[in-house]
Design a protein around this motif. Sequence first.
Motif, PDB file in Angstrom:
ATOM      1  N   GLY A   1       0.941  -1.419   0.179  1.00 34.17           N
ATOM      2  CA  GLY A   1      -0.082  -0.193   0.207  1.00 34.17           C
ATOM      3  C   GLY A   1       0.684   1.024  -0.035  1.00 34.17           C
ATOM      4  O   GLY A   1       0.675   2.077  -0.900  1.00 34.17           O
ATOM      5  N   GLU A   2       1.693   1.385   0.942  1.00 36.71           N
ATOM      6  CA  GLU A   2       2.690   2.420   1.160  1.00 36.71           C
ATOM      7  C   GLU A   2       3.923   2.511   0.097  1.00 36.71           C
ATOM      8  O   GLU A   2       4.269   1.533   0.090  1.00 36.71           O
ATOM      9  CB  GLU A   2       3.111   2.768   2.585  1.00 36.71           C
ATOM     10  CG  GLU A   2       1.699   2.630   3.659  1.00 36.71           C
ATOM     11  CD  GLU A   2       1.023   4.091   3.347  1.00 36.71           C
ATOM     12  OE1 GLU A   2       1.692   5.049   2.978  1.00 36.71           O
ATOM     13  OE2 GLU A   2      -0.160   4.035   3.666  1.00 36.71           O
ATOM     14  N   GLU A   3       4.475   3.592  -0.325  1.00 39.33           N
ATOM     15  CA  GLU A   3       5.470   3.732  -1.205  1.00 39.33           C
ATOM     16  C   GLU A   3       6.524   4.146  -0.360  1.00 39.33           C
ATOM     17  O   GLU A   3       7.695   4.136  -1.038  1.00 39.33           O
ATOM     18  CB  GLU A   3       5.258   4.589  -2.524  1.00 39.33           C
ATOM     19  CG  GLU A   3       4.181   3.988  -3.516  1.00 39.33           C
ATOM     20  CD  GLU A   3       4.697   2.689  -4.320  1.00 39.33           C
ATOM     21  OE1 GLU A   3       5.836   2.797  -4.888  1.00 39.33           O
ATOM     22  OE2 GLU A   3       4.137   1.583  -4.088  1.00 39.33           O
ATOM     23  N   ALA A   4       6.444   4.682   0.841  1.00 39.63           N
ATOM     24  CA  ALA A   4       7.646   5.289   1.518  1.00 39.63           C
ATOM     25  C   ALA A   4       7.055   5.675   3.043  1.00 39.63           C
ATOM     26  O   ALA A   4       5.837   5.755   3.404  1.00 39.63           O
ATOM     27  CB  ALA A   4       7.958   6.717   0.984  1.00 39.63           C
ATOM     28  N   ASP A   5       7.916   5.479   3.803  1.00 38.33           N
ATOM     29  CA  ASP A   5       7.726   5.852   5.418  1.00 38.33           C
ATOM     30  C   ASP A   5       8.960   6.347   5.793  1.00 38.33           C
ATOM     31  O   ASP A   5       9.960   6.684   5.078  1.00 38.33           O
ATOM     32  CB  ASP A   5       7.436   4.552   6.182  1.00 38.33           C
ATOM     33  CG  ASP A   5       8.340   3.561   6.040  1.00 38.33           C
ATOM     34  OD1 ASP A   5       9.654   3.833   5.946  1.00 38.33           O
ATOM     35  OD2 ASP A   5       8.067   2.428   6.168  1.00 38.33           O
ATOM     36  N   ALA A   6       8.961   6.880   7.075  1.00 42.66           N
ATOM     37  CA  ALA A   6      10.017   7.584   7.675  1.00 42.66           C
ATOM     38  C   ALA A   6      11.435   6.766   7.490  1.00 42.66           C
ATOM     39  O   ALA A   6      12.512   7.388   7.260  1.00 42.66           O
ATOM     40  CB  ALA A   6      10.015   7.824   8.949  1.00 42.66           C
ATOM     41  N   ASP A   7      11.469   5.566   7.613  1.00 48.07           N
ATOM     42  CA  ASP A   7      12.685   4.735   7.320  1.00 48.07           C
ATOM     43  C   ASP A   7      13.184   4.746   5.953  1.00 48.07           C
ATOM     44  O   ASP A   7      14.268   4.461   5.802  1.00 48.07           O
ATOM     45  CB  ASP A   7      12.410   3.329   8.113  1.00 48.07           C
ATOM     46  CG  ASP A   7      12.224   3.394   9.514  1.00 48.07           C
ATOM     47  OD1 ASP A   7      12.985   4.370  10.069  1.00 48.07           O
ATOM     48  OD2 ASP A   7      11.574   2.610  10.102  1.00 48.07           O
ATOM     49  N   SER A   8      12.283   4.369   5.055  1.00 48.73           N
ATOM     50  CA  SER A   8      12.545   4.113   3.596  1.00 48.73           C
ATOM     51  C   SER A   8      12.331   5.204   2.651  1.00 48.73           C
ATOM     52  O   SER A   8      12.454   4.994   1.422  1.00 48.73           O
ATOM     53  CB  SER A   8      11.791   2.902   3.023  1.00 48.73           C
ATOM     54  OG  SER A   8      10.091   3.378   3.252  1.00 48.73           O
TER      55      SER A   8
ATOM     56  N   HIS B   1       0.344   6.780  -1.287  1.00 48.64           N
ATOM     57  CA  HIS B   1      -0.437   5.497  -1.050  1.00 48.64           C
ATOM     58  C   HIS B   1      -1.112   5.720  -2.696  1.00 48.64           C
ATOM     59  O   HIS B   1      -2.538   5.603  -2.522  1.00 48.64           O
ATOM     60  CB  HIS B   1      -1.485   5.584  -0.073  1.00 48.64           C
ATOM     61  CG  HIS B   1      -2.199   4.655   0.292  1.00 48.64           C
ATOM     62  ND1 HIS B   1      -3.586   4.847   0.990  1.00 48.64           N
ATOM     63  CD2 HIS B   1      -1.993   3.496  -0.059  1.00 48.64           C
ATOM     64  CE1 HIS B   1      -3.966   3.658   1.049  1.00 48.64           C
ATOM     65  NE2 HIS B   1      -3.282   2.684   0.504  1.00 48.64           N
ATOM     66  N   PRO B   2      -0.353   5.597  -3.728  1.00 44.00           N
ATOM     67  CA  PRO B   2      -1.009   5.622  -5.020  1.00 44.00           C
ATOM     68  C   PRO B   2      -2.134   4.389  -5.524  1.00 44.00           C
ATOM     69  O   PRO B   2      -3.160   5.022  -6.001  1.00 44.00           O
ATOM     70  CB  PRO B   2       0.078   5.616  -5.933  1.00 44.00           C
ATOM     71  CG  PRO B   2       0.898   4.898  -5.104  1.00 44.00           C
ATOM     72  CD  PRO B   2       1.021   4.990  -3.865  1.00 44.00           C
ATOM     73  N   SER B   3      -2.100   3.394  -4.815  1.00 49.59           N
ATOM     74  CA  SER B   3      -3.259   2.455  -5.469  1.00 49.59           C
ATOM     75  C   SER B   3      -4.324   2.414  -4.553  1.00 49.59           C
ATOM     76  O   SER B   3      -5.452   2.072  -4.951  1.00 49.59           O
ATOM     77  CB  SER B   3      -2.579   1.155  -5.584  1.00 49.59           C
ATOM     78  OG  SER B   3      -2.463   0.613  -4.139  1.00 49.59           O
ATOM     79  N   GLY B   4      -4.377   3.279  -3.382  1.00 52.75           N
ATOM     80  CA  GLY B   4      -5.680   3.127  -2.422  1.00 52.75           C
ATOM     81  C   GLY B   4      -5.801   1.780  -1.849  1.00 52.75           C
ATOM     82  O   GLY B   4      -6.577   1.833  -1.082  1.00 52.75           O
ATOM     83  N   LEU B   5      -4.863   0.927  -2.197  1.00 53.58           N
ATOM     84  CA  LEU B   5      -5.010  -0.556  -1.347  1.00 53.58           C
ATOM     85  C   LEU B   5      -4.291  -0.611  -0.166  1.00 53.58           C
ATOM     86  O   LEU B   5      -3.360   0.091   0.064  1.00 53.58           O
ATOM     87  CB  LEU B   5      -4.588  -1.880  -2.330  1.00 53.58           C
ATOM     88  CG  LEU B   5      -5.391  -1.843  -3.776  1.00 53.58           C
ATOM     89  CD1 LEU B   5      -4.582  -2.691  -4.872  1.00 53.58           C
ATOM     90  CD2 LEU B   5      -6.642  -2.366  -3.541  1.00 53.58           C
TER      91      LEU B   5
END
Length: 331
Positions: free
Chosen positions: A267-274, A301-305
């Motif tokens: 779902g997510e494409e990035a977070d604080a660690d990546s 969160h491009p896909s919404g999934l």
Amino acid sequence: MTRTTPPRPIDVEAVFPELAAYRRRTTRLHPRPGRPGRHDSHVGGPMLWPRDEPWPLCRERHQPETEGYAPEDVRAARAAGARPRSRPWAGADAPGTSEPVPFMGLAQLFARDVPGLAAGPGGADLVQLFRCPLTHGPHLERRYLLQWRTAAQTERAGRFLGAAPEVPLLRWEDELPRPCVVHPEEVDTYPWAEDDTLPAALLARIDAWDDAQTAEGGRDAPLYQGALSIPPGWRVGGHPSWASTGPMDIACASCATPMRLLLTAAGEEADADSHTWMPWEDRDPPLTGMASIRGGESVSHPSGLRFGRDRDLHVFICPTDPGHPPRWVLS
């Protein structure tokens, strides 16, 4: 527009030369909202599905539901930048029986578009990923489906399904994918560093190096797991991430052969660690860190999934016979 992953902040093989033997290529898909067609590789777009071929149905018993989200309400809310309202299930239509439910198409990938996509049974070069939009059993388990095709043969069908069938209501709004075009890009990856994924002495050196990085650079220092090993988001091939479960041995149920990672859905494409993996094209150059990422939800969160509680869905196939049943792992 292409997507370009920035160089890693540190040359990991210069620090740990032994990792060269474990290097694998992965293809980042970089899904971004758009208008893909049925003849395109995509996340959440229309499937290349011959009109005369039955749409796949989940025939297992589903958990009872009292309310949900209508697909048309989810689409309208997304277009308006709002949240959809839930609706009650009509009594006669409510799940909880053994009535078949149409699978939801999540993605389709052509080998001609995606470097490193493994071949399927009989040399199939098109793979389609589906998920049942409802849940099963007391633990709300999910059911997935993998459909392999030969692209050229399928495209000769001439007549294709227009709109896929849908359930009246979805359990969660993030069951419905937002149609995304993909921007495949190959990058190098290295194993998740935990348990026996690497030799014990090397794991100990990586842990000690991470500690030194944190002591010197604080919480924003690039560490092995988040910045140097495996990128976040949708990808094909490479190494699996094991953030939630810890490393697992995945063997084929038919022949006991160690299985190969076909693709990862996220779902997510990035977070604080990546965040260092976010492409240049999605950044504001004067800024740094997470603050530099622009595009909002369409990038993060491009896909919404969502898969589980913000986990990765790993799809494994048998390298000896890709016709053997795949395995699905949320990690």
